[in-house]
Design a protein around this motif. Structure first.
Motif, PDB file in Angstrom:
ATOM      1  N   ALA A 242      -2.220   8.609  -9.315  1.00 38.67           N
ATOM      2  CA  ALA A 242      -2.596   7.825 -10.495  1.00 38.67           C
ATOM      3  C   ALA A 242      -4.040   8.150 -10.885  1.00 38.67           C
ATOM      4  N   TRP A 243      -4.227   8.549 -12.116  1.00 45.54           N
ATOM      5  CA  TRP A 243      -5.565   8.903 -12.602  1.00 45.54           C
ATOM      6  C   TRP A 243      -5.551   8.881 -14.115  1.00 45.54           C
ATOM      7  N   PRO A 244      -6.584   8.371 -14.796  1.00 44.88           N
ATOM      8  CA  PRO A 244      -7.843   7.844 -14.235  1.00 44.88           C
ATOM      9  C   PRO A 244      -7.761   6.394 -13.769  1.00 44.88           C
ATOM     10  N   VAL A 245      -6.682   5.684 -14.115  1.00 48.05           N
ATOM     11  CA  VAL A 245      -6.564   4.305 -13.612  1.00 48.05           C
ATOM     12  C   VAL A 245      -5.841   4.346 -12.274  1.00 48.05           C
ATOM     13  N   ALA A 246      -6.557   4.036 -11.222  1.00 46.43           N
ATOM     14  CA  ALA A 246      -5.997   4.137  -9.876  1.00 46.43           C
ATOM     15  C   ALA A 246      -4.964   3.050  -9.627  1.00 46.43           C
ATOM     16  N   SER A 247      -4.101   3.280  -8.629  1.00 43.67           N
ATOM     17  CA  SER A 247      -3.041   2.326  -8.305  1.00 43.67           C
ATOM     18  C   SER A 247      -3.526   1.261  -7.319  1.00 43.67           C
ATOM     19  N   THR A 248      -4.756   1.375  -6.883  1.00 43.35           N
ATOM     20  CA  THR A 248      -5.324   0.419  -5.925  1.00 43.35           C
ATOM     21  C   THR A 248      -6.590  -0.202  -6.526  1.00 43.35           C
ATOM     22  N   THR A 249      -7.238  -1.100  -5.782  1.00 37.57           N
ATOM     23  CA  THR A 249      -8.373  -1.840  -6.358  1.00 37.57           C
ATOM     24  C   THR A 249      -9.644  -1.004  -6.476  1.00 37.57           C
ATOM     25  N   GLN A 250      -9.762   0.040  -5.659  1.00 38.57           N
ATOM     26  CA  GLN A 250     -10.975   0.868  -5.587  1.00 38.57           C
ATOM     27  C   GLN A 250     -12.205   0.040  -5.241  1.00 38.57           C
ATOM     28  N   LEU A 251     -12.013  -0.958  -4.424  1.00 36.00           N
ATOM     29  CA  LEU A 251     -13.155  -1.771  -3.995  1.00 36.00           C
ATOM     30  C   LEU A 251     -13.806  -1.237  -2.716  1.00 36.00           C
ATOM     31  N   SER A 252     -13.219  -0.178  -2.141  1.00 34.44           N
ATOM     32  CA  SER A 252     -13.720   0.308  -0.847  1.00 34.44           C
ATOM     33  C   SER A 252     -15.220   0.618  -0.818  1.00 34.44           C
ATOM     34  N   PRO A 253     -15.809   1.245  -1.868  1.00 35.32           N
ATOM     35  CA  PRO A 253     -17.258   1.503  -1.777  1.00 35.32           C
ATOM     36  C   PRO A 253     -18.071   0.212  -1.664  1.00 35.32           C
ATOM     37  N   TYR A 254     -17.541  -0.863  -2.270  1.00 38.40           N
ATOM     38  CA  TYR A 254     -18.262  -2.130  -2.269  1.00 38.40           C
ATOM     39  C   TYR A 254     -18.143  -2.831  -0.918  1.00 38.40           C
ATOM     40  N   PHE A 255     -16.992  -2.654  -0.262  1.00 38.84           N
ATOM     41  CA  PHE A 255     -16.854  -3.185   1.088  1.00 38.84           C
ATOM     42  C   PHE A 255     -17.717  -2.388   2.064  1.00 38.84           C
ATOM     43  N   LYS A 256     -17.770  -1.088   1.856  1.00 41.01           N
ATOM     44  CA  LYS A 256     -18.567  -0.246   2.760  1.00 41.01           C
ATOM     45  C   LYS A 256     -20.017  -0.712   2.819  1.00 41.01           C
ATOM     46  N   PHE A 257     -20.617  -0.961   1.662  1.00 44.89           N
ATOM     47  CA  PHE A 257     -22.023  -1.365   1.622  1.00 44.89           C
ATOM     48  C   PHE A 257     -22.201  -2.883   1.697  1.00 44.89           C
ATOM     49  N   GLY A 258     -21.094  -3.588   1.758  1.00 49.62           N
ATOM     50  CA  GLY A 258     -21.202  -5.042   1.838  1.00 49.62           C
ATOM     51  C   GLY A 258     -21.630  -5.687   0.531  1.00 49.62           C
ATOM     52  N   CYS A 259     -21.377  -5.005  -0.588  1.00 49.16           N
ATOM     53  CA  CYS A 259     -21.637  -5.618  -1.904  1.00 49.16           C
ATOM     54  C   CYS A 259     -20.668  -6.768  -2.122  1.00 49.16           C
ATOM     55  N   LEU A 260     -19.536  -6.690  -1.419  1.00 51.01           N
ATOM     56  CA  LEU A 260     -18.488  -7.687  -1.552  1.00 51.01           C
ATOM     57  C   LEU A 260     -18.120  -8.182  -0.157  1.00 51.01           C
ATOM     58  N   SER A 261     -18.076  -9.496  -0.004  1.00 48.65           N
ATOM     59  CA  SER A 261     -17.723 -10.088   1.285  1.00 48.65           C
ATOM     60  C   SER A 261     -16.208 -10.055   1.484  1.00 48.65           C
ATOM     61  N   PRO A 262     -15.726  -9.543   2.618  1.00 41.07           N
ATOM     62  CA  PRO A 262     -14.274  -9.549   2.857  1.00 41.07           C
ATOM     63  C   PRO A 262     -13.714 -10.966   2.885  1.00 41.07           C
ATOM     64  N   ARG A 263     -14.545 -11.921   3.315  1.00 37.01           N
ATOM     65  CA  ARG A 263     -14.069 -13.308   3.356  1.00 37.01           C
ATOM     66  C   ARG A 263     -13.872 -13.846   1.942  1.00 37.01           C
TER      67      ARG A 263
ATOM     68  N   LYS B 129       0.790  -1.231   0.000  1.00 35.00           N
ATOM     69  CA  LYS B 129       0.000   0.000   0.000  1.00 35.00           C
ATOM     70  C   LYS B 129       0.828   1.290   0.000  1.00 35.00           C
ATOM     71  N   PRO B 130       1.832   1.412   0.906  1.00 38.21           N
ATOM     72  CA  PRO B 130       2.570   2.681   0.932  1.00 38.21           C
ATOM     73  C   PRO B 130       3.308   2.980  -0.372  1.00 38.21           C
ATOM     74  N   ALA B 131       3.497   1.960  -1.195  1.00 42.80           N
ATOM     75  CA  ALA B 131       4.236   2.155  -2.445  1.00 42.80           C
ATOM     76  C   ALA B 131       3.326   2.516  -3.609  1.00 42.80           C
ATOM     77  N   THR B 132       2.014   2.510  -3.391  1.00 39.55           N
ATOM     78  CA  THR B 132       1.099   2.858  -4.481  1.00 39.55           C
ATOM     79  C   THR B 132       0.984   4.375  -4.600  1.00 39.55           C
ATOM     80  N   SER B 133       0.643   4.832  -5.786  1.00 38.86           N
ATOM     81  CA  SER B 133       0.659   6.279  -6.036  1.00 38.86           C
ATOM     82  C   SER B 133      -0.694   6.941  -5.814  1.00 38.86           C
ATOM     83  N   PRO B 134      -0.686   8.050  -5.064  1.00 33.44           N
ATOM     84  CA  PRO B 134      -1.942   8.775  -4.842  1.00 33.44           C
ATOM     85  C   PRO B 134      -2.365   9.629  -6.042  1.00 33.44           C
TER      86      PRO B 134
END
Length: 519
Positions: free
Chosen positions: A249-270, A242-247
DNA sequence: TGTCGGGTTGTTCCA
DNA sequence: ATGGAACAACCCGAC
């Protein structure tokens, strides 16, 4: 209709956990032998239907989640029933109408949810309705962690939390499949034109507000994005740090951008952890991709067991710091409205408003700037802004990270301050990110892209951006206020921590013991 | 109520 | 150009 009124039903109440996969509480409703029907319900609680609390990007995302859920349920010959109003009023009406005998839902750790769910349980007890819940927002049931901890203090570092939980609780439960079409999922064919998923334009408070976020809500989209990332970017998944990813990067982000889906539980962390583990060899926590899920686990747990976690007052793990008076909010407004005069900070705040998302390190930069780094404004105000504008805004993670960045809790090295100039420079020396989100600076030479006020007037003219007219002067002098703020922090620590032993004096043992013998 | 190592993600300067 | 030390010095957890 007569038939329905005599048949008992099980209601699964969706709140977060907006998914069919890995949803044991939903399966409890489907497989319950003493009820005939399953009624999947979501309740649009007016407390969240306010743009001042839930910004238009997140509200739209939520509605898309509900639409997707409804569509997925229809494939199982079911549907989603959307109630509108306070759940404490709407649910009992629904329960009576459909002879509900069982209510299932996903356990929720947030304060509002906790008190709401307590009241719903009480109500169900009065109505003779059985309630069953499952903890599936996180890898582990927070109550299991609490029980294992017993009298031990709450772990306040990632490492100690991770070590304790993995040692005591072993592997998390494996993710379950979505209910199969032939699973006995029966939903009555009634009220077809009511309880439908509303569109954004049907919500009065949100009329006329523009949706700018690129995030599309829903379980289907979440699974697609996850599988896509695992397939297309497998090397990045394996080596993810994580610390090595770039803040920037745009429009293709350096991370998965799955956070909104985890927030609402659209995606199971398990499920996510299982899918990531299928790739090897993997980087290790805390920086790895699975390590990110553990940060979520850690912060969700600490938020759950800490009173007044969302504020400084009465929060036992929060440093008491004399932040600027709330009435003096010119600095806060400049920050929120992207008018600080620091292009990096302002560009981040524009991305936040437009897209409802920022890279983690960009969040660090603006949070540090608002609080201990530059503006000395309370982290609670910044938290509110993030809570409104982020599509992925999560009570536990948002508060925890603001506590962290303001060095109020978890993180204490307050002398490490992000520079609004050199920090972005190492990722994006030409300032492409800034040029995109602040088009007024598009023509500014790279040399001055993070410090346009230093550009000679001729350069400003040529770039068609006069500082003070087209773009503001810097609100503070970073180099100066940073020093001042460090001193303030030092004073706050001295004043607020009587148990703390000052390092500098340490004259002799006698003096130390006499001054601390109060009881 | 000691000591010490380490803490996901700092900056600047110098070799 | 990259890597290491100074900067100023925090708290938590393990021993």
């Amino acid at each position: 209709m007569w038939v329905i009124l005599t048949m008992a039903s099980a209601v699964h109440w969706f709140r977060k956990g907006l998914r069919l996969h890995d949803n044991p509480a939903l399966l409890d409703a489907v497989q319950n032998p003493t009820t005939t029907y399953v009624l999947p319900v979501f309740c649009l609680d007016p407390i969240f239907l306010r743009p001042e609390t839930v910004g238009v990007n997140r509200m739209n995302f939520l509605l898309e989640c509900l639409q997707d859920l409804d569509q997925q349920l229809r494939k199982l010959h079911s549907r989603l029933f959307v109630l509108r109003g306070n759940p404490l009023e709407q649910l009992p009406v629904f329960f009576r109408k459909y002879h509900t005998r069982l209510l299932t839902f996903e356990f929720d750790t947030e304060p509002y949810a906790k008190q709401r769910d307590t009241q719903v349980r009480r109500l169900c007890a009065e109505l003779g309705i059985e309630v069953r819940t499952r903890a599936t927002h996180t890898l582990y049931d927070p109550e299991d962690i609490r029980r294992e901890l017993g009298d031990r203090p709450t772990p306040l570092t990632y490492k100690s939390f991770y070590a304790f939980v993995t040692e005591r609780l072993g592997q998390p439960m494996s993710a379950l499949d979505a209910p199969a079409p032939a699973s006995g999922f029966q939903t009555p064919d009634v009220d077809l034109d009511t309880y439908t998923v509303p569109s954004l334009s049907e919500l009065e408070a949100y009329q006329g507000l523009e949706v700018e976020t690129p995030f599309r809500g829903g379980e289907t989209e979440a699974l697609r994005r996850m599988e896509n990332f695992l397939r297309e970017r497998a090397d990045e998944v394996r080596s993810f740090a994580k610390p090595a990813t770039s803040p920037t990067a745009w429009p293709v982000a350096s991370t998965t951008q799955l956070s909104p889906y985890f927030k609402f539980g659209c995606l199971s962390p398990r499920l996510f952890v299982e899918r990531v583990r299928s790739l090897r060899p993997l980087q290790q926590p805390p920086v790895s991709l699975i390590g990110q899920i553990w940060w979520r686990e850690f912060f969700t747990y600490v938020a759950y067991v800490t009173p007044h976690f969302h504020q400084m007052q009465g929060n036992p793990i929060c440093r008491q710091i004399p932040w600027r008076e709330a009435a003096d909010d010119a600095r806060y407004r400049a920050w929120e409205e992207a008018r600080t005069g620091y292009p990096w900070i302002d560009a981040c705040m524009v991305q936040l408003r437009q897209e409802g998302w920022l890279h983690h390190l960009a969040r660090h930069a603006v949070a540090c700037f608002l609080t201990r780094g530059d503006l000395w404004v309370s982290w609670e105000r910044g938290r509110e802004t993030f809570d409104r504008l982020l599509v992925d805004a999560d009570y536990s993670l948002n508060n925890a990270n603001w506590l962290w960045l303001s060095s109020s809790a978890f993180f204490h090295q307050y002398y490490r301050v992000y520079s609004p100039i050199s920090f972005p420079q190492k990722y994006d020396p030409n300032g492409e990110y800034v040029r995109h989100f602040l088009p007024v600076l598009k023509e500014m030479p790279s040399k001055y892209i993070y410090t346009p006020w230093l550009a000679p007037v001729v350069v400003q003219k040529k770039a068609k951006c006069i500082i003070g007219e087209d773009y503001p002067h810097p609100i503070v002098d970073h180099a100066v206020v940073m020093r001042e703020n460090m001193r303030r922090m030092r004073e706050a620590l001295d004043a607020g921590a009587p148990q703390r032993v000052p390092k500098r004096p340490r004259r002799d043992a006698n003096e130390a013991s006499s001054s601390s013998s109060s009881s």
